[in-house]
Enzyme design. Structure first.
Site, PDB file in Angstrom:
ATOM      1  N   SER A  74      63.248  45.543  54.398  1.00  0.00           N
ATOM      2  CA  SER A  74      64.518  45.401  55.131  1.00  0.00           C
ATOM      3  C   SER A  74      65.665  45.296  54.129  1.00  0.00           C
ATOM      4  CB  SER A  74      64.480  44.124  55.970  1.00  0.00           C
ATOM      5  OG  SER A  74      65.761  43.853  56.503  1.00  0.00           O
ATOM      6  N   TYR A 132      63.152  35.169  56.308  1.00  0.00           N
ATOM      7  CA  TYR A 132      62.939  36.606  56.499  1.00  0.00           C
ATOM      8  C   TYR A 132      63.310  37.383  55.225  1.00  0.00           C
ATOM      9  CZ  TYR A 132      63.303  41.217  58.746  1.00  0.00           C
ATOM     10  OH  TYR A 132      63.153  42.542  59.089  1.00  0.00           O
ATOM     11  N   SER A 146      60.955  36.886  52.306  1.00  0.00           N
ATOM     12  CA  SER A 146      59.646  37.528  52.514  1.00  0.00           C
ATOM     13  C   SER A 146      59.755  39.039  52.291  1.00  0.00           C
ATOM     14  CB  SER A 146      59.102  37.232  53.924  1.00  0.00           C
ATOM     15  OG  SER A 146      59.848  37.912  54.920  1.00  0.00           O
ATOM     16  N   LYS A 147      60.879  39.612  52.681  1.00  0.00           N
ATOM     17  CA  LYS A 147      61.064  41.060  52.501  1.00  0.00           C
ATOM     18  C   LYS A 147      61.352  41.386  51.023  1.00  0.00           C
ATOM     19  CE  LYS A 147      60.483  42.526  56.760  1.00  0.00           C
ATOM     20  NZ  LYS A 147      59.375  43.419  57.133  1.00  0.00           N
TER      21      LYS A 147
HETATM   22  N1  NAP Z   1      64.679  45.913  63.975  1.00  0.00           N
HETATM   23  C1  NAP Z   1      65.378  45.773  62.868  1.00  0.00           C
HETATM   24  O1  NAP Z   1      66.614  45.605  62.901  1.00  0.00           O
HETATM   25  C2  NAP Z   1      64.691  45.823  61.535  1.00  0.00           C
HETATM   26  C3  NAP Z   1      65.509  45.958  60.390  1.00  0.00           C
HETATM   27  C4  NAP Z   1      64.890  45.993  59.138  1.00  0.00           C
HETATM   28  C5  NAP Z   1      63.524  45.911  59.033  1.00  0.00           C
HETATM   29  N2  NAP Z   1      62.773  45.786  60.173  1.00  0.00           N
HETATM   30  C6  NAP Z   1      61.320  45.687  59.984  1.00  0.00           C
HETATM   31  O2  NAP Z   1      60.706  46.774  60.637  1.00  0.00           O
HETATM   32  C7  NAP Z   1      59.385  46.405  61.032  1.00  0.00           C
HETATM   33  C8  NAP Z   1      59.197  46.752  62.498  1.00  0.00           C
HETATM   34  O3  NAP Z   1      60.110  45.964  63.257  1.00  0.00           O
HETATM   35  P1  NAP Z   1      60.579  46.319  64.737  1.00  0.00           P
HETATM   36  O4  NAP Z   1      62.046  46.303  64.723  1.00  0.00           O
HETATM   37  O5  NAP Z   1      59.858  47.499  65.226  1.00  0.00           O
HETATM   38  O6  NAP Z   1      60.117  44.986  65.469  1.00  0.00           O
HETATM   39  P2  NAP Z   1      59.257  44.754  66.779  1.00  0.00           P
HETATM   40  O7  NAP Z   1      59.650  45.722  67.835  1.00  0.00           O
HETATM   41  O8  NAP Z   1      59.420  43.299  67.060  1.00  0.00           O
HETATM   42  O9  NAP Z   1      57.764  45.083  66.321  1.00  0.00           O
HETATM   43  C9  NAP Z   1      57.044  44.266  65.441  1.00  0.00           C
HETATM   44  C10 NAP Z   1      55.594  44.681  65.476  1.00  0.00           C
HETATM   45  O10 NAP Z   1      54.857  43.851  64.559  1.00  0.00           O
HETATM   46  C11 NAP Z   1      53.730  43.334  65.242  1.00  0.00           C
HETATM   47  N3  NAP Z   1      53.334  42.029  64.739  1.00  0.00           N
HETATM   48  C12 NAP Z   1      54.086  40.922  64.571  1.00  0.00           C
HETATM   49  N4  NAP Z   1      53.328  39.891  64.149  1.00  0.00           N
HETATM   50  C13 NAP Z   1      52.060  40.377  64.057  1.00  0.00           C
HETATM   51  C14 NAP Z   1      50.813  39.794  63.695  1.00  0.00           C
HETATM   52  N5  NAP Z   1      50.690  38.515  63.341  1.00  0.00           N
HETATM   53  N6  NAP Z   1      49.715  40.586  63.714  1.00  0.00           N
HETATM   54  C15 NAP Z   1      49.788  41.878  64.077  1.00  0.00           C
HETATM   55  N7  NAP Z   1      50.939  42.482  64.440  1.00  0.00           N
HETATM   56  C16 NAP Z   1      52.060  41.726  64.435  1.00  0.00           C
HETATM   57  C17 NAP Z   1      54.185  43.211  66.695  1.00  0.00           C
HETATM   58  O11 NAP Z   1      53.088  43.077  67.557  1.00  0.00           O
HETATM   59  P3  NAP Z   1      53.263  42.379  68.991  1.00  0.00           P
HETATM   60  O12 NAP Z   1      53.947  43.417  69.840  1.00  0.00           O
HETATM   61  O13 NAP Z   1      51.889  42.070  69.426  1.00  0.00           O
HETATM   62  O14 NAP Z   1      54.120  41.162  68.779  1.00  0.00           O
HETATM   63  C18 NAP Z   1      54.944  44.516  66.838  1.00  0.00           C
HETATM   64  O15 NAP Z   1      54.050  45.574  67.056  1.00  0.00           O
HETATM   65  C19 NAP Z   1      59.241  44.917  60.730  1.00  0.00           C
HETATM   66  O16 NAP Z   1      58.568  44.761  59.519  1.00  0.00           O
HETATM   67  C20 NAP Z   1      60.682  44.461  60.602  1.00  0.00           C
HETATM   68  O17 NAP Z   1      60.777  43.325  59.774  1.00  0.00           O
HETATM   69  C21 NAP Z   1      63.322  45.745  61.411  1.00  0.00           C
END
Ligand code: NAP
Lengths: 248, 78
Positions: free
Chosen positions: A142, A155, A158-159
């Site tokens: 991130s 957060y 960790s990133k």
């Molecule tokens: N959205 C943003 O603005 C953003 C920006 C920068 C980086 N990111 C990064 O992009 C990645 C994807 O994020 P997203 O936006 O798609 O978020 P999201 O929609 O909340 O999806 C997160 C995914 O991670 C899974 N997960 C969380 N904890 C877990 C665990 N203990 N074991 C197995 N699976 C787990 C969730 O499963 P469940 O559905 O079962 O909870 C879900 O499939 C993440 O690493 C996030 O930090 C996001």
């Protein structure tokens, strides 16, 4: 770009993960779509994507904080005796809280998912890739791991740790023809941001050049690029996809 | 092939040894058994016995004899 490649995607039930599964399939790749929560909607989505693009997609369920579950899942994948060409680590969790309001147990919880278990899954999968003498690993970090913002201790650090890991692991795995890169998305329209107050989101967006969130597909495009041979001379890099938020 | 034969073959093929004194083989004891060779040995054993070793066991796998003990954890009797 990924014709007949086999890809493991974690966090496949999330916004960026599912968009990535879709983009991989659109590019001819097969997917082990790993997530924690089994829902009918998720299974239906995978089925629809597989049918649309004529690839196979298998749902794999494990909680990343349960190492034995995760190991069993990866072992089952390995017993299929197919090549594992790419690992996309898109699972992640978020916590927003000031340093004084972040308990050590919360910090550990965030690191568990965003760092320690990402390392563990890389260890498991990299060992399989080492035998093949090829592979590509994409860690979804991130911009929060690069810039410093109040309220992002857990957060962001960790990133940042994941970014460091991606770089150092890339050096160790290059001899096996395995590339490791990180992606640093900016705000992306997924459920991860649903609890952030609009005013706070707006402040972040106002600091960026494009002044909007990314669609998950825009992040998935970058992931597919890093996953594929289109980026064959890139390793140990952090690709920033943030609409001009950092350094703007 | 017996488990012992498979186990010995993994060492011979990974480290290109013809007729070694198996019991004396140790990590860093032969030129090819360095950190890179170690991962190749682990890969060969995982393939031969369809197992997936834990990182702690990979670290502890310091000799031919120690390896036999470790593989028992994975229900591989040698
Ligand atoms: N959205 C943003 O603005 C953003 C920006 C920068 C980086 N990111 C990064 O992009 C990645 C994807 O994020 P997203 O936006 O798609 O978020 P999201 O929609 O909340 O999806 C997160 C995914 O991670 C899974 N997960 C969380 N904890 C877990 C665990 N203990 N074991 C197995 N699976 C787990 C969730 O499963 P469940 O559905 O079962 O909870 C879900 O499939 C993440 O690493 C996030 O930090 C996001």
């Amino acid at each position: 770009m990924l014709k007949n490649k086999n890809v493991i995607v974690t966090g496949a039930g999330g916004g960026i993960g599912l968009a990535t599964v879709n983009k991989i399939a659109e590019n001819g790749g097969n997917v082990w779509a790993c997530t924690r929560t089994k829902t009918e909607q998720f299974e239906q989505d995978l089925q629809n994507i597989a049918n649309q693009y004529g690839v196979w997609i298998k749902a794999v369920y494990f909680d990343m904080t349960n190492e034995s579950q995760m190991k069993t899942a990866i072992k089952e994948i390995s017993l299929e005796k197919r090549s594992i060409d790419v690992l996309v680590n898109a699972a992640g969790t978020v916590y927003n809280g000031m340093f004084t309001m972040t308990s050590i147990s919360k910090l550990k919880e965030v690191f568990e998912v965003n760092y320690f278990e990402q390392i563990y899954i890389m260890q498991l999968v990299a060992r399989l890739m080492m035998r093949q003498k090829k592979g590509s690993i994409v860690n979804v970090a991130s911009v929060s791991g690069i810039e410093t913002t109040e309220g992002k201790l857990a957060y962001g650090s960790s990133k940042a740790a994941l970014i460091y890991a991606s770089k150092t692991i890339s050096k160790e795995l290059a001899q096996y023809n395995i590339r490791v890169n990180a992606l640093a998305p900016g705000l992306t329209d997924t459920k991860m941001n649903k609890e952030i107050p609009d005013a706070d989101l707006q402040k972040v967006l106002d600091r960026s050049s494009m002044k909007r969130m990314a669609n998950p597909e825009e992040i998935a495009n970058a992931i597919v690029f890093l996953a594929s041979d289109q980026s064959s001379f890139m390793t140990g890099q952090v690709m920033v996809v943030d609409g001009g938020r950092l350094w703007s | 092939m017996t488990n012992l034969e498979k186990y010995n073959q993994a060492f011979c093929e990974t480290f290109e040894l013809a007729n070694p004194d198996f019991d004396s083989l140790q990590y860093m004891g032969v030129e090819q058994w360095d950190s890179v060779g170690h991962m190749s040995l682990v890969a060969a054993l995982e393939d031969a016995f369809d197992i997936m070793m834990d990182t702690d066991d990979i670290i502890d796998f310091s000799s031919y004899l120690k390896g036999k003990e470790i593989l028992k954890k994975y229900e591989v009797e040698i």
